[in-house]
Design an enzyme around this catalytic site. Structure first.
Site, PDB file in Angstrom:
ATOM      1  CG  ASP A  50      -0.007  -3.911   2.951  1.00 13.26           C
ATOM      2  OD1 ASP A  50       0.181  -3.360   1.843  1.00 13.26           O
ATOM      3  OD2 ASP A  50      -0.057  -3.286   4.023  1.00 13.26           O
ATOM      4  CG  HIS A  62      -0.437   0.354   2.500  1.00 11.67           C
ATOM      5  ND1 HIS A  62      -0.106  -0.584   3.449  1.00 11.67           N
ATOM      6  CD2 HIS A  62      -0.152   1.554   3.051  1.00 11.67           C
ATOM      7  CE1 HIS A  62       0.342   0.021   4.534  1.00 11.67           C
ATOM      8  NE2 HIS A  62       0.328   1.333   4.312  1.00 11.67           N
ATOM      9  CB  SER A 117       3.168   2.063   6.026  1.00 14.53           C
ATOM     10  OG  SER A 117       1.980   2.027   6.754  1.00 14.53           O
TER      11      SER A 117
END
Length: 445
Positions: A172, A140, A253
């Site tokens: 992911d 992502h 992230s």
């Protein structure tokens, strides 16, 4: 009700580029499930403006004969850390961590990632995994980048273009490669996420709100915590995550989670937030993808740009079952796919799966996450309650040929181990281990 959120660079969290003084954290637009939502934490400039006050002062310099104070200089070594600290960090352990030494040892292995997409821009984090310049991060974070839209900044400030090597929305995870990678890259060292234990100290390093090389510490709050996030391609990510209380925020992230020895034990990917809409900050509920899963998927992505996933072949819902006067939560089988491993093992509609290989299953997402963490071809034993009686059902997971559908439907995916563990990271000593469990949901950014 808490609303989980993915921290790194959520694709849907991106907005049109703005100046650093006014840019605010993006608000992900990807769908969130009804239970607590998890949002990817991606940074898009600084969500809070950081203002530097510059005082004016006089400087006296000796001038050369030509009136200039300029001297020859080099930018090649600016910002480099000449420390000799290596991983595993000597004198630092889970019982007596030396986070200063760990931060010093791992700093050069962590990078900041700038991403341009058709809808704007954002920032995330990543970790260098080999000398060829491969960087592991979240799907992502980089999955929506336009051609030429990736830049990686090393800890010493050097900036390089990067390209996508492979994406895996199911877990992911993603791998990008630094173009023209320098020969002094410092790859991270992989630990064993299966050895983690609840209460163990951990350190997250990343690029929250564009503040690169930010270090935060905390503990492992829980293990095998089912966290569900949904991407823009409708691919549902369900992970038995490592829950931590170390502060992680938008932009973290894709960054690494380290143990007290300086080994990577996870890839930070989402946070929980009290906000029902928009993207919030850390409230002490962060989540990381276990390093053992990231290692296997990353190696497959480097091999040929894709990753394969295991398949059980059932549609599931949450429920309970009672056997031997004990009631437990579990995953209720709503449908069995013909020709699947579940069909071959004669699982039936109405069966309630309460454990896999002796580990309790708390619901549909929990079973999904357990299966996704396993390679296709793995032999497992499901503990099933059928008509008030507990049964052990052995079966072998197959390879999934198509994407699964929605959450709690056609669930069960894992990952085929096509390369030996350790091919992605340099692996030395391990960390420490245990398990948690319960269901959380959220959204990728």
């Amino acid at each position: 009700m808490t609303t989980p959120q993915q921290h790194p660079e959520p694709r849907a969290d991106q907005t049109a580029p703005q100046t650093p003084q006014t840019q605010a954290p993006h608000t992900p637009s990807r769908p969130v499930t009804t239970r607590p939502g998890w949002w990817p934490v991606v940074g898009v400039a600084a969500g809070t403006a950081l203002v530097a006050s510059l005082a004016t002062f006089g400087v006296t310099a000796a001038l050369d004969d030509d009136g200039s104070a300029a001297r020859p200089a080099s930018v090649a070594s600016l910002g480099r850390d000449e420390s000799s600290t290596t991983v595993p960090v000597a004198g630092s352990s889970s019982q007596d961590p030396d986070w200063q030494a760990v931060a010093d040892a791992v700093r050069d292995s962590v990078v900041a990632i700038d991403v341009r997409t058709q809808s704007g821009s954002g920032t995330g984090s990543g970790v260098v995994v080999d000398a060829e310049g491969h960087v592991l991060t979240n799907d992502h974070v980089v999955g929506d980048a336009v051609d030429g839209g990736l830049r990686v900044t090393l800890a010493d400030g050097r900036v390089y273009e990067a390209t996508i090597v492979g994406l895996d929305p199911t877990t992911d995870l993603a791998v990008i490669q630094i173009q023209g990678a320098p020969d002094d890259l410092v790859p991270a060292v992989l630990g064993d996420s299966d050895e983690l234990v609840v209460g163990e100290g951990v350190m997250a390093v990343g690029n929250p709100l564009g503040l690169d090389s930010t270090v935060t510490t905390g503990i492992v709050s829980a293990l095998d915590r089912p966290v569900s996030t949904t991407g823009g391609d409708d691919e549902t990510v369900v992970t038995n995550a490592i829950q931590i209380d170390a502060a992680v925020n938008p932009g973290n992230s894709g960054g690494p989670l380290f143990n007290a020895s300086g080994e990577v034990v996870g890839i930070t990917s989402s946070i929980a937030t009290l906000s029902s809409g928009g993207q919030g900050g850390s409230i002490g509920l962060g989540f990381a993808i276990p390093a053992n899963l990231a290692d296997r998927i990353g190696a497959e992505l480097i091999e040929d740009g894709t990753a394969e996933h295991a398949f059980l072949g059932v549609a599931l819902s949450d429920g309970t079952a009672t056997a031997e006067d004990v009631t437990r939560r579990g995953a209720v089988v709503e449908q069995v796919t013909a020709g699947s491993p579940a069909a071959d093992a004669e699982l039936a509609t109405g069966d309630v799966v309460v454990a896999i290989d002796g580990q309790p299953v708390s619901g549909a997402e929990s079973l999904t996450a357990f299966v996704r963490a396993l390679p296709a071809g793995t032999e497992v034993t499901l503990t099933v309650v059928r008509d008030g009686e507990a049964l052990d059902v052995p079966l072998t997971l197959a390879t999934r040929e198509e994407k699964s559908a929605t959450p709690n439907q056609e669930q069960e995916q894992g990952d085929r181990d096509r390369r030996p563990r350790g091919d992605l990271f340099d692996r030395r000593s391990g960390s420490q281990g245990e398990q948690g469990g319960q269901s959380e949901q959220g959204q990728r950014g």
